[in-house]
Design a protein around this motif. Structure first.
Motif, mmCIF file in Angstrom:
data_model
loop_
_atom_site.group_PDB
_atom_site.id
_atom_site.type_symbol
_atom_site.label_atom_id
_atom_site.label_comp_id
_atom_site.label_asym_id
_atom_site.label_seq_id
_atom_site.Cartn_x
_atom_site.Cartn_y
_atom_site.Cartn_z
ATOM 1 N N ALA A 10 7.168 -6.749 -0.547
ATOM 2 C CA ALA A 10 7.782 -6.911 0.772
ATOM 3 C C ALA A 10 7.064 -7.997 1.568
ATOM 4 O O ALA A 10 7.698 -8.823 2.246
ATOM 5 N N ALA A 11 5.727 -8.026 1.474
ATOM 6 C CA ALA A 11 4.961 -9.055 2.178
ATOM 7 C C ALA A 11 5.304 -10.447 1.642
ATOM 8 O O ALA A 11 5.445 -11.407 2.416
ATOM 9 N N LEU A 12 5.474 -10.560 0.325
ATOM 10 C CA LEU A 12 5.818 -11.849 -0.273
ATOM 11 C C LEU A 12 7.196 -12.327 0.176
ATOM 12 O O LEU A 12 7.439 -13.529 0.315
ATOM 13 N N ARG A 13 8.089 -11.380 0.420
ATOM 14 C CA ARG A 13 9.466 -11.729 0.805
ATOM 15 C C ARG A 13 9.635 -11.801 2.325
ATOM 16 O O ARG A 13 10.739 -12.038 2.804
ATOM 17 N N GLY A 14 8.578 -11.540 3.071
ATOM 18 C CA GLY A 14 8.671 -11.611 4.526
ATOM 19 C C GLY A 14 9.394 -10.434 5.146
ATOM 20 O O GLY A 14 9.951 -10.543 6.245
ATOM 21 N N ILE A 15 9.401 -9.299 4.466
ATOM 22 C CA ILE A 15 10.048 -8.086 4.994
ATOM 23 C C ILE A 15 9.024 -7.309 5.802
ATOM 24 O O ILE A 15 7.972 -6.911 5.283
ATOM 25 N N ALA A 16 9.302 -7.079 7.057
ATOM 26 C CA ALA A 16 8.359 -6.415 7.953
ATOM 27 C C ALA A 16 8.354 -4.906 7.689
ATOM 28 O O ALA A 16 9.395 -4.253 7.718
ATOM 29 N N ILE A 17 7.150 -4.362 7.458
ATOM 30 C CA ILE A 17 6.960 -2.931 7.269
ATOM 31 C C ILE A 17 6.225 -2.404 8.493
ATOM 32 O O ILE A 17 5.169 -2.942 8.860
ATOM 33 N N PRO A 18 6.722 -1.414 9.219
ATOM 34 C CA PRO A 18 7.895 -0.576 8.913
ATOM 35 C C PRO A 18 9.162 -0.977 9.669
ATOM 36 O O PRO A 18 10.150 -0.250 9.622
ATOM 37 N N ASP A 19 9.151 -2.123 10.372
ATOM 38 C CA ASP A 19 10.289 -2.458 11.221
ATOM 39 C C ASP A 19 11.580 -2.653 10.426
ATOM 40 O O ASP A 19 12.650 -2.205 10.851
ATOM 41 N N GLN A 20 11.485 -3.327 9.287
ATOM 42 C CA GLN A 20 12.685 -3.559 8.477
ATOM 43 C C GLN A 20 12.815 -2.586 7.304
ATOM 44 O O GLN A 20 13.915 -2.376 6.801
ATOM 45 N N LEU A 21 11.724 -2.040 6.890
ATOM 46 C CA LEU A 21 11.735 -1.114 5.750
ATOM 47 C C LEU A 21 10.555 -0.168 5.875
ATOM 48 O O LEU A 21 9.429 -0.595 6.157
ATOM 49 N N GLN A 22 10.814 1.128 5.656
ATOM 50 C CA GLN A 22 9.750 2.124 5.683
ATOM 51 C C GLN A 22 9.483 2.620 4.259
ATOM 52 O O GLN A 22 10.398 2.715 3.444
ATOM 53 N N VAL A 23 8.225 2.912 3.974
ATOM 54 C CA VAL A 23 7.816 3.256 2.613
ATOM 55 C C VAL A 23 6.923 4.492 2.630
ATOM 56 O O VAL A 23 5.984 4.581 3.436
ATOM 57 N N ILE A 24 7.231 5.437 1.724
ATOM 58 C CA ILE A 24 6.396 6.621 1.537
ATOM 59 C C ILE A 24 5.979 6.695 0.067
ATOM 60 O O ILE A 24 6.807 6.517 -0.833
ATOM 61 N N GLY A 25 4.703 6.952 -0.168
ATOM 62 C CA GLY A 25 4.183 7.138 -1.517
ATOM 63 C C GLY A 25 3.921 8.605 -1.814
ATOM 64 O O GLY A 25 4.366 9.501 -1.094
ATOM 65 N N PHE A 26 3.170 8.826 -2.883
ATOM 66 C CA PHE A 26 2.868 10.204 -3.294
ATOM 67 C C PHE A 26 1.519 10.201 -4.002
ATOM 68 O O PHE A 26 1.296 9.395 -4.901
ATOM 69 N N ASP A 27 0.620 11.079 -3.577
ATOM 70 C CA ASP A 27 -0.687 11.356 -4.194
ATOM 71 C C ASP A 27 -1.830 11.133 -3.222
ATOM 72 O O ASP A 27 -2.801 11.874 -3.221
ATOM 73 N N ASP A 28 -1.778 10.067 -2.394
ATOM 74 C CA ASP A 28 -2.856 9.697 -1.478
ATOM 75 C C ASP A 28 -4.121 9.289 -2.226
ATOM 76 O O ASP A 28 -5.200 9.839 -2.013
ATOM 77 N N ILE A 29 -3.975 8.283 -3.109
ATOM 78 C CA ILE A 29 -5.150 7.702 -3.751
ATOM 79 C C ILE A 29 -5.927 6.908 -2.715
ATOM 80 O O ILE A 29 -5.426 6.613 -1.627
ATOM 81 N N ASP A 30 -7.154 6.548 -3.024
ATOM 82 C CA ASP A 30 -8.019 5.887 -2.039
ATOM 83 C C ASP A 30 -7.409 4.597 -1.500
ATOM 84 O O ASP A 30 -7.545 4.283 -0.319
ATOM 85 N N ALA A 31 -6.718 3.841 -2.368
ATOM 86 C CA ALA A 31 -6.163 2.553 -1.940
ATOM 87 C C ALA A 31 -5.064 2.715 -0.896
ATOM 88 O O ALA A 31 -4.749 1.752 -0.182
ATOM 89 N N ALA A 32 -4.476 3.902 -0.781
ATOM 90 C CA ALA A 32 -3.352 4.095 0.139
ATOM 91 C C ALA A 32 -3.745 3.841 1.588
ATOM 92 O O ALA A 32 -2.974 3.277 2.360
ATOM 93 N N ARG A 33 -4.961 4.218 1.945
ATOM 94 C CA ARG A 33 -5.357 4.046 3.351
ATOM 95 C C ARG A 33 -5.833 2.633 3.662
ATOM 96 O O ARG A 33 -5.999 2.266 4.826
ATOM 97 N N TYR A 34 -6.075 1.839 2.598
ATOM 98 C CA TYR A 34 -6.595 0.492 2.804
ATOM 99 C C TYR A 34 -5.547 -0.594 2.556
ATOM 100 O O TYR A 34 -5.852 -1.784 2.625
ATOM 101 N N SER A 35 -4.312 -0.204 2.266
ATOM 102 C CA SER A 35 -3.257 -1.184 2.057
ATOM 103 C C SER A 35 -2.854 -1.794 3.400
ATOM 104 O O SER A 35 -3.298 -1.356 4.460
ATOM 105 N N HIS A 36 -2.005 -2.807 3.323
ATOM 106 C CA HIS A 36 -1.535 -3.428 4.575
ATOM 107 C C HIS A 36 -0.005 -3.410 4.593
ATOM 108 O O HIS A 36 0.631 -4.115 3.807
#
Length: 344
Positions: A264-290
């Motif tokens: 989404a970042a590569l395509r210029g899609i604004a998160i969460p304004d244009q698209l919202q995303v939910i994952g599953f598991d809560d691995i450590d990287a989840a809190r450090y993503s952008h």
């Protein structure tokens, strides 16, 4: 004396037929050899050797002292989901005086790794299975001679296999319902492999959440991935090419969700304004993503700890009111969704 590799299809019945005795006699030779006649023991030993088992197997099995070692079978040690679970296992095992042996099954076939003979010679006291991407128990030889087994992170319909897991259907239902409560209706679902039971439950939770609101399930919004970062990238590209792209994507694991965020970042899609995303598991990287990822938090360390505790109880013959354990999961709100009270 040398012996040939064991066929994975060998059974107690095979040894009984080879030795000319009943299966009950073979089982007795393993557990109580003193109750079997010397002539029958000799024939059973010969049959064991001919079928590929080490000679004198029943003598090593009978009266074996505990090793105080737990074998942990991991589908992929590099998957960031598992380290926290393994940490919980090791801490609980160590506090009870047990060591843990970790076996990564990604690049090693269990049968080729000589696990069947190790199961029978009992070079460990019990086994923890950390996923469904492992040979089914029905394919393993001598089911009545296996050490105690506990399944962690998956549910098994086998009543003889205790499990520690979450309610994946309800967790997925609640995550998708949260999106619906916030006014979104065009919600895509990026599933994991169909042969994993928890993926089937998560998919069903997604479907039930939509049906509860009388929203049709659109096949074009249901995509299958392999839990990889690249699968998330590809899914985002596919979904954004639709005539009506989704407003949100519910992913069956965080790795795929992180791939969605990256693409989404590569395509210029604004998160969460244009698209919202939910994952599953809560691995450590989840809190450090952008931006930081909203995700279903599994108590991974607790799953490991409870599974190890259950296995040790089985090894030591302690009684339990229930063979399995169901733990709670919850939705952790961060900034990949439009939430008023995001954390982190």
């Amino acid at each position: 004396m040398s012996y040939t590799p064991l066929s994975s299809r060998a059974t107690l019945k095979d040894i009984a037929a080879q030795a000319g005795v009943s299966t009950a006699t073979v089982s007795r030779a393993f557990s109580s050899p003193e109750k079997v006649s010397p002539a029958a023991l000799q024939r059973i030993n010969s049959a064991i050797t001919e079928l590929g088992y080490p000679p004198g197997l029943h003598q090593r099995y009978a009266g074996r002292a505990r090793t105080r070692i737990l074998l942990v079978l991991v589908p992929d040690i590099c998957d960031p989901f598992f380290p926290e679970m393994i940490r919980g296992i090791e801490q609980t095992a160590a506090s009870a005086g047990y060591l843990t042996l970790i076996m990564d099954c990604t690049h090693q076939n269990i049968q080729e790794a000589d696990l069947p003979s190790k199961l029978l010679t009992r070079q460990f006291d019990g086994i923890l299975l950390l996923g469904s991407q492992l040979p089914t128990l029905s394919e393993w030889p001598y089911p009545d001679q296996r050490p105690p087994l506990v399944l962690a992170n998956e549910f098994s319909a086998d009543p003889g296999l205790p499990a520690v897991h979450i309610d994946n259907l309800t967790a997925a239902f609640n995550a998708v319902s949260w999106l619906l409560d916030n006014g979104l209706q065009k919600i895509a679902c990026l599933t994991g492999p169909e042969n994993m039971s928890h993926c089937r439950y998560r998919r069903q939770g997604y479907i039930e959440a939509l049906r509860r609101r009388d929203i049709p399930v659109s096949p074009q919004y249901l995509l299958r991935g392999d839990f990889s970062f690249a699968a998330g990238q590809q899914a985002l590209t596919t979904l954004m090419a639709l005539p009506q792209p989704p407003q949100a994507i519910f992913c069956h694991n965080d790795q795929m969700a992180l791939g969605v965020l990256h693409q989404a970042a590569l395509r210029g899609i604004a998160i969460p304004d244009q698209l919202q995303v939910i994952g599953f598991d809560d691995i450590d990287a989840a809190r450090y993503s952008h931006p930081p990822l909203t995700t279903v938090t599994q108590p991974r360390s607790l799953i490991g700890s409870k599974a190890a505790s259950l296995l040790i109880d089985l090894i030591e013959g302690k009684t339990r009111s229930s063979g399995s354990c169901l733990l709670e999961a919850h939705l952790t709100l961060r900034h990949s969704t439009r939430a008023q009270n995001a954390t982190d």
